[in-house]
Design a protein around this motif. Sequence first.
Motif, short mmCIF file in Angstrom:
data_model
loop_
_atom_site.label_atom_id
_atom_site.label_comp_id
_atom_site.label_asym_id
_atom_site.label_seq_id
_atom_site.Cartn_x
_atom_site.Cartn_y
_atom_site.Cartn_z
N LYS A 1 0.82 -1.23 0.02
CA LYS A 1 0.00 -0.10 -0.19
C LYS A 1 0.94 1.23 -0.08
O LYS A 1 1.86 1.37 0.83
CB LYS A 1 -0.87 -0.04 1.30
CG LYS A 1 -1.83 1.23 1.37
CD LYS A 1 -2.65 1.10 2.56
CE LYS A 1 -3.80 2.29 2.59
NZ LYS A 1 -4.64 2.19 3.72
N ILE A 2 0.35 2.32 -1.05
CA ILE A 2 1.26 3.53 -1.10
C ILE A 2 1.09 4.23 0.48
O ILE A 2 0.08 4.49 1.08
CB ILE A 2 0.97 4.23 -1.99
CG1 ILE A 2 1.11 3.86 -3.39
CG2 ILE A 2 1.42 5.88 -2.08
CD1 ILE A 2 0.53 4.37 -4.43
N ARG A 3 2.26 4.50 0.91
CA ARG A 3 2.24 5.16 2.25
C ARG A 3 1.48 6.79 2.12
O ARG A 3 1.76 7.37 1.17
CB ARG A 3 3.71 5.68 2.82
CG ARG A 3 4.38 4.33 3.36
CD ARG A 3 5.82 4.33 3.46
NE ARG A 3 6.09 5.65 4.41
CZ ARG A 3 7.23 6.06 4.70
NH1 ARG A 3 8.33 5.29 4.52
NH2 ARG A 3 7.56 6.94 5.47
N SER A 4 0.80 7.13 3.28
CA SER A 4 0.27 8.50 3.02
C SER A 4 1.27 9.69 2.81
O SER A 4 0.62 10.75 2.32
CB SER A 4 -0.60 8.55 4.29
OG SER A 4 0.25 8.73 5.57
N ASP A 5 2.39 9.38 3.53
CA ASP A 5 3.51 10.57 3.18
C ASP A 5 4.30 10.23 2.19
O ASP A 5 5.31 11.05 2.09
CB ASP A 5 4.11 10.78 4.67
CG ASP A 5 4.93 9.51 4.99
OD1 ASP A 5 4.67 8.18 4.22
OD2 ASP A 5 5.92 9.43 5.74
N ALA A 6 4.08 9.35 1.19
CA ALA A 6 4.98 9.22 -0.12
C ALA A 6 4.96 10.47 -0.74
O ALA A 6 4.03 11.05 -1.14
CB ALA A 6 4.34 7.93 -0.96
N LYS A 7 6.00 10.59 -1.44
CA LYS A 7 6.25 11.50 -2.39
C LYS A 7 5.75 11.34 -3.71
O LYS A 7 6.52 10.29 -4.54
CB LYS A 7 7.86 12.18 -2.41
CG LYS A 7 8.33 12.42 -1.25
CD LYS A 7 7.73 13.82 -0.87
CE LYS A 7 8.40 14.73 0.33
NZ LYS A 7 8.24 13.83 1.73
N LYS A 8 4.80 11.76 -4.06
CA LYS A 8 3.89 11.36 -5.47
C LYS A 8 4.34 11.91 -6.76
O LYS A 8 3.98 11.52 -7.76
CB LYS A 8 2.59 11.27 -5.21
CG LYS A 8 1.91 10.42 -3.85
CD LYS A 8 0.45 10.54 -3.80
CE LYS A 8 0.10 9.81 -2.59
NZ LYS A 8 -1.24 9.93 -2.46
N PHE A 9 5.12 12.97 -6.50
CA PHE A 9 5.52 13.71 -8.07
C PHE A 9 6.89 14.37 -7.68
O PHE A 9 7.43 14.76 -6.57
CB PHE A 9 4.59 14.75 -8.28
CG PHE A 9 4.37 15.80 -7.36
CD1 PHE A 9 5.07 17.05 -7.96
CD2 PHE A 9 3.56 15.86 -6.34
CE1 PHE A 9 5.02 18.21 -7.03
CE2 PHE A 9 3.50 16.92 -5.46
CZ PHE A 9 4.07 18.04 -5.91
N MET A 10 7.61 14.79 -8.87
CA MET A 10 8.66 15.47 -8.80
C MET A 10 8.59 16.75 -9.74
O MET A 10 7.73 16.65 -10.82
CB MET A 10 9.87 14.66 -9.42
CG MET A 10 10.27 13.49 -8.38
SD MET A 10 11.65 12.27 -9.30
CE MET A 10 13.02 13.62 -9.26
N SER A 11 9.03 17.99 -9.20
CA SER A 11 8.90 19.05 -10.04
C SER A 11 10.02 19.52 -10.28
O SER A 11 11.23 19.52 -9.75
CB SER A 11 8.52 20.23 -9.09
OG SER A 11 8.22 21.49 -9.76
N HIS A 12 10.08 20.06 -11.75
CA HIS A 12 11.44 20.22 -12.38
C HIS A 12 11.30 22.03 -13.05
O HIS A 12 10.22 21.96 -13.64
CB HIS A 12 11.58 19.48 -13.64
CG HIS A 12 11.50 17.96 -13.23
ND1 HIS A 12 12.77 16.97 -12.72
CD2 HIS A 12 10.60 17.27 -13.10
CE1 HIS A 12 12.07 15.93 -12.50
NE2 HIS A 12 10.94 16.03 -12.44
N VAL A 13 12.49 22.69 -12.91
CA VAL A 13 12.38 23.92 -13.64
C VAL A 13 13.69 23.85 -14.36
O VAL A 13 14.73 23.57 -13.95
CB VAL A 13 12.60 25.01 -12.29
CG1 VAL A 13 12.59 26.41 -13.00
CG2 VAL A 13 11.31 24.98 -11.29
N LEU A 14 13.40 24.16 -15.60
CA LEU A 14 14.49 24.26 -16.58
C LEU A 14 14.71 25.82 -17.29
O LEU A 14 13.49 26.13 -18.02
CB LEU A 14 14.25 23.26 -17.64
CG LEU A 14 14.08 21.89 -17.25
CD1 LEU A 14 12.49 21.56 -17.13
CD2 LEU A 14 14.75 20.86 -17.90
N THR A 15 15.74 26.47 -17.12
CA THR A 15 15.82 27.60 -17.74
C THR A 15 17.34 28.10 -17.99
O THR A 15 18.05 27.20 -17.82
CB THR A 15 15.22 28.80 -16.80
OG1 THR A 15 15.15 29.88 -17.14
CG2 THR A 15 15.82 28.79 -15.54
N GLY A 16 17.54 29.14 -17.79
CA GLY A 16 19.16 29.70 -18.01
C GLY A 16 19.23 31.20 -17.69
O GLY A 16 18.30 31.97 -17.20
#
Length: 240
Positions: free
Chosen positions: A74-89
Amino acid sequence: MAYAIYHGSKGKGSGGGIGKHIDRTEGMEHTYKHADPSKKNLNLIFPVSNDRMYMPLNKAIADRIEEGYSSNRKIRSDAKKFMSHVLTGSHKEMVNIFANENKKNEWISLNYQFIIKEFGKENLVRFVLHLDEKTPHIHAVTVPLTKDGRLSAKEVMGNKKVLQERQDRYAEMMKPFGLERGIRGTGIKHENANDYYKRIDQAVNTPLKKELEPVKGIFGIDKGKTMEKYRKSLKSSVMA
């Protein structure tokens, strides 16, 4: 010096908060108050698997997990469910890139290729170009599913060595645009995407003349403190 800037962070919660910022949700302007409303129509939302770009981000994340999660645990309630990415320069170089239609399209394409190669096309639930802020940048959101169907942001993001190698790969792809690898070993922690972008936006958009004014002491310019200020400014604007 012109830097290629990539930042990835583990997401907190369901993704609804960062989703409002990325999607420029009406009525939630406080999540993107540094954006210019008159330029909102310039933003571009790119297609992702199963047309999840049309779903609210929290639902898109949940939908991908439902589709791809195959573990018996079972997926834990505190599991990190996504990753956020910023791409620029760096600001000046990004403006120059986007002044040329061919360069702009190539930059977008290479950033898309980078994300799907690193995290999997099927795990990409958002890929959005923001042009309503001072510096053009991309927000991407991925679901950290492993190849064997587990949910593990820690494993997908990787350790310090993996993170540095990912930065190396990104910088290599950005070389044709005159963007270089940032400073290694800056010690900057992986804060959440909102906090990160506030910092990076300030760093890449602050005129160098103002940012790097010499520090004066009792006996004139303090060269040591001036160099330390310069070093800290560089560290704040690039990732290691």
